[in-house]
Design a protein around this motif. Structure first.
Motif, short mmCIF file in Angstrom:
data_model
loop_
_atom_site.label_atom_id
_atom_site.label_comp_id
_atom_site.label_asym_id
_atom_site.label_seq_id
_atom_site.Cartn_x
_atom_site.Cartn_y
_atom_site.Cartn_z
N THR A 38 15.84 15.61 56.20
CA THR A 38 15.05 14.57 57.37
C THR A 38 15.95 13.82 58.06
N SER A 39 15.80 13.46 59.11
CA SER A 39 16.47 12.84 59.98
C SER A 39 15.91 11.14 60.49
N GLY A 40 14.87 11.21 59.96
CA GLY A 40 14.14 9.70 60.03
C GLY A 40 13.59 9.16 58.83
N PHE A 41 13.16 9.72 57.58
CA PHE A 41 12.32 9.22 56.57
C PHE A 41 13.51 8.73 55.57
N LYS A 42 13.33 7.75 54.98
CA LYS A 42 13.93 6.80 54.01
C LYS A 42 13.79 7.66 52.84
N PRO A 43 14.65 7.53 51.79
CA PRO A 43 14.49 8.32 50.38
C PRO A 43 13.20 7.75 49.74
N SER A 44 12.95 6.42 49.85
CA SER A 44 11.99 5.84 49.04
C SER A 44 10.38 6.40 49.83
N LEU A 58 29.68 21.54 61.86
CA LEU A 58 29.76 20.14 61.94
C LEU A 58 29.80 19.57 60.40
N PRO A 59 30.87 18.77 60.21
CA PRO A 59 30.95 18.29 58.68
C PRO A 59 30.07 17.33 58.27
N LEU A 60 29.67 16.34 58.83
CA LEU A 60 29.16 15.19 58.62
C LEU A 60 27.73 15.57 57.86
N VAL A 61 27.35 14.98 56.76
CA VAL A 61 26.02 14.81 56.02
C VAL A 61 25.93 13.43 55.58
N GLU A 62 24.60 12.88 56.03
CA GLU A 62 24.26 11.66 55.54
C GLU A 62 23.59 11.65 54.27
N LEU A 63 23.86 10.99 53.20
CA LEU A 63 23.49 10.81 51.99
C LEU A 63 22.72 9.52 51.63
N ALA A 64 21.50 9.52 51.28
CA ALA A 64 20.89 8.01 51.03
C ALA A 64 19.83 8.54 49.62
N PRO A 121 30.56 14.08 53.22
CA PRO A 121 29.33 13.38 52.92
C PRO A 121 29.61 11.56 53.41
N LEU A 122 28.60 11.14 53.99
CA LEU A 122 28.53 9.71 54.07
C LEU A 122 27.43 9.10 53.49
N THR A 123 27.58 8.36 52.47
CA THR A 123 26.55 7.78 51.71
C THR A 123 26.16 6.39 52.23
N LEU A 124 25.03 6.24 52.52
CA LEU A 124 24.44 4.92 52.77
C LEU A 124 24.73 3.82 52.09
N ARG A 125 25.02 2.63 52.47
CA ARG A 125 25.05 1.70 51.43
C ARG A 125 23.81 0.92 51.08
N ARG A 126 22.58 1.20 52.06
CA ARG A 126 21.45 0.81 51.75
C ARG A 126 20.51 1.69 52.32
N GLU A 127 19.28 2.08 52.12
CA GLU A 127 18.30 2.94 52.91
C GLU A 127 17.92 2.24 54.08
N ILE A 128 17.61 3.09 55.35
CA ILE A 128 17.32 2.52 56.62
C ILE A 128 16.77 3.63 57.40
N ASP A 129 15.49 3.46 58.11
CA ASP A 129 14.82 4.48 59.00
C ASP A 129 15.78 4.95 59.75
N HIS A 152 18.57 6.57 59.28
CA HIS A 152 20.05 6.55 58.68
C HIS A 152 20.99 6.02 59.78
N ILE A 153 22.11 6.33 59.87
CA ILE A 153 23.02 5.85 60.92
C ILE A 153 23.27 6.43 62.13
N ALA A 154 23.72 7.92 62.12
CA ALA A 154 24.02 8.62 63.41
C ALA A 154 22.78 8.71 64.30
N ASP A 155 21.57 9.19 63.63
CA ASP A 155 20.52 9.08 64.59
C ASP A 155 20.07 7.80 65.32
N ARG A 156 20.38 6.74 64.63
CA ARG A 156 20.05 5.44 65.20
C ARG A 156 20.80 5.56 66.40
#
Length: 476
Positions: free
Chosen positions: A114-120, A141-147, A167-175, A177-181
């Motif tokens: 998912t590019s937009g939904f939070k894990p919750s 491309l090596p980047l993968v965002e984990l949450a 892997p780039l693990t988010l410090r807290r979940e957000i709609d 994530h990081i790169a797509d914002r």
């Protein structure tokens, strides 16, 4: 031990995941009820097989086994990783994730692209899942965002690094994530520039690809701006340009009305810009460009290049044991950056791959990077290349090395550069052992000399190559 990945949804992203796992030695099982799924994944794999091995100067692991399944349960059976890549509809993801959760092994990591939904959001109905959001093309491309749940993200991090991802693990979940914002912010401003008649799609793309996009590929935005601050650094940059953030330059909080007229404007300009190429041609162009950029970054270790260099080191190579047989010193794919105007490997790169074989053999006798750092090495005195056959981009070359002589200060090697059963070229090379402090020839260290002598004695019974000691123009 062979790992298994299950790919649920075989579109562009799912196909990219399948290629990334498969080409790194995982078995891959695919479930996608779409009648064209197999064809689409085969086409993605063809591009990946051409591009991914070209990033490395070492061979990737042997390719895993690819299978297609009629049911989701069959696909996920025994999987260590399950990747859901169905369309971005939360109700659909809930149904699919519930089915995955019920059928997947307890130890499996279950990731959603998912590019937009939070894990919750994804786990709202009880499914075990983390966000594992990649970027297209996933195989390059090596980047993968984990949450999501910490332990699952930690296990995911380890597995993904093993297949060359960052892997780039988010410090807290957000709609989003990081790169797509970040992408969304740039995308909104691009739409306003189009709507207001400031620039065309091609002109906006030029502003990115001819300018700051090249800087971002190696340093991101904060390091780039640190340099912009000059010797005073980031603090000076912020003091100088910070007030501009209050100026009404951008329209990030507003969105132009998505009218049919705007869609037609964008689509028409995009067709004029790139419509002369098919999607597969554009993908191939994109991949060739990415390989060239990533290989340049790999050489310096900057940005994504550092991830590739680290992964390449982890691939390893078998240690050589002196024996009466040719030694395999190189196995690698021919990258697009080595091509000449005919699409064949340029003559200079036959020398390059021969030099790689020499470097590898030096490592095998104990004269590798640590030995060189301590102040001793072998310097090439003379090379002689014979070209026997053409080599195309994407083909795999294997170099075998024969020790012609190895005693005292001299090392005399003969490399056969092979494409399958065909000898594409040979390279004879003579080296002298040198003290890097005095820059003069000197005897090697005892351990290096002993191992080299063992190789020379083991190879003494081999037939002398017909090209050995040839002069230029001699009959073959």
């Amino acid at each position: 031990m062979t790992h298994k990945a299950a790919i649920i949804g075989g579109g562009v992203i799912g196909g990219g995941w399948a290629a990334r796992f498969l080409l790194n030695g995982w078995d891959v099982a695919v479930f996608d009820p779409h009648p064209e799924a197999r064809r689409k994944i085969d086409e993605v794999l063809a591009g990946a097989r051409r591009a991914l091995p070209a990033l490395y100067d070492r061979a990737l692991p042997p390719e895993g086994a690819l299978s297609f399944h009629d049911t989701l349960a069959d696909a996920v059976a025994g999987a260590d990783w399950v990747q859901e890549s169905v369309p971005e509809r939360l109700d659909l993801k809930h149904r699919v994730l519930a089915e995955i959760d019920a059928a997947a092994p307890d130890h499996a990591v279950i990731g959603s692209s998912t590019s937009g939904f939070k894990p919750s959001d994804l786990a709202a109905q009880g499914a075990r899942v983390i966000v594992a959001h990649p970027f297209n093309p996933v195989y390059l491309l090596p980047l993968v965002e984990l949450a999501g749940e910490a332990e699952s993200c930690a296990r995911a991090d380890t597995l993904l690094r093993g297949i060359g991802m960052r892997p780039l693990t988010l410090r807290r979940e957000i709609d989003a994530h990081i790169a797509d914002r970040l992408l969304e912010a740039v995308w909104r401003e691009c739409l306003w520039l189009l709507t207001d008649g400031i620039a065309t799609t091609e002109e906006i793309d030029d502003a990115i690809r001819m300018g700051f996009g090249l800087r971002w590929a190696q340093m991101g935005i904060f390091e780039t701006y640190r340099i912009a601050g000059g010797e005073a650094g980031m603090r000076h940059f912020m003091e100088q340009f910070g007030p501009a953030l209050e100026w009404p330059w951008t329209k990030l909080m507003d969105v132009p009305e998505f009218t049919p007229e705007l869609v037609d404007l964008i689509a028409g300009q995009s067709d004029a810009q790139s419509g002369h190429m098919s999607i597969r041609e554009l993908e191939r162009l994109r991949d060739d460009n990415l390989v060239g950029i990533l290989r340049a970054l790999r050489k310096t270790g900057a940005g994504a290049g550092g991830v590739i260099a680290e992964h390449e080191r982890s691939l390893g190579q078998a240690e050589g044991i002196p024996q009466a047989a040719l030694v395999e010193t190189v196995r690698r794919a021919v990258p697009q950056t080595w091509a000449d105007y005919n699409g064949h490997m340029n003559e200079a790169h036959y020398l390059e791959i021969g030099a790689q074989a020499t470097d590898r053999f030096m490592e095998m006798i104990g004269a590798g990077p640590d030995y060189i750092a301590a102040g001793k090495s072998y310097f090439t005195v003379e090379n002689h290349l014979c070209y026997h056959d053409e080599v195309k981009v994407g083909e795999t070359l294997v170099v075998t090395t024969q020790v012609v002589a190895g005693a005292g200060k001299k090392m005399h090697l003969f490399h056969r550069i092979c494409r399958g059963e065909v000898v594409a070229a040979t390279m004879e090379t003579l080296l002298l052992h040198v003290d890097l402090t005095t820059r003069r020839a000197c005897p090697p260290e005892a351990g290096v000399e002993r191992t080299l002598t063992q190789y020379a004695e083991a190879h003494a019974g081999l037939d002398a190559p017909v090209e050995l000691a040839r002069h230029v123009g001699a009959k073959r």
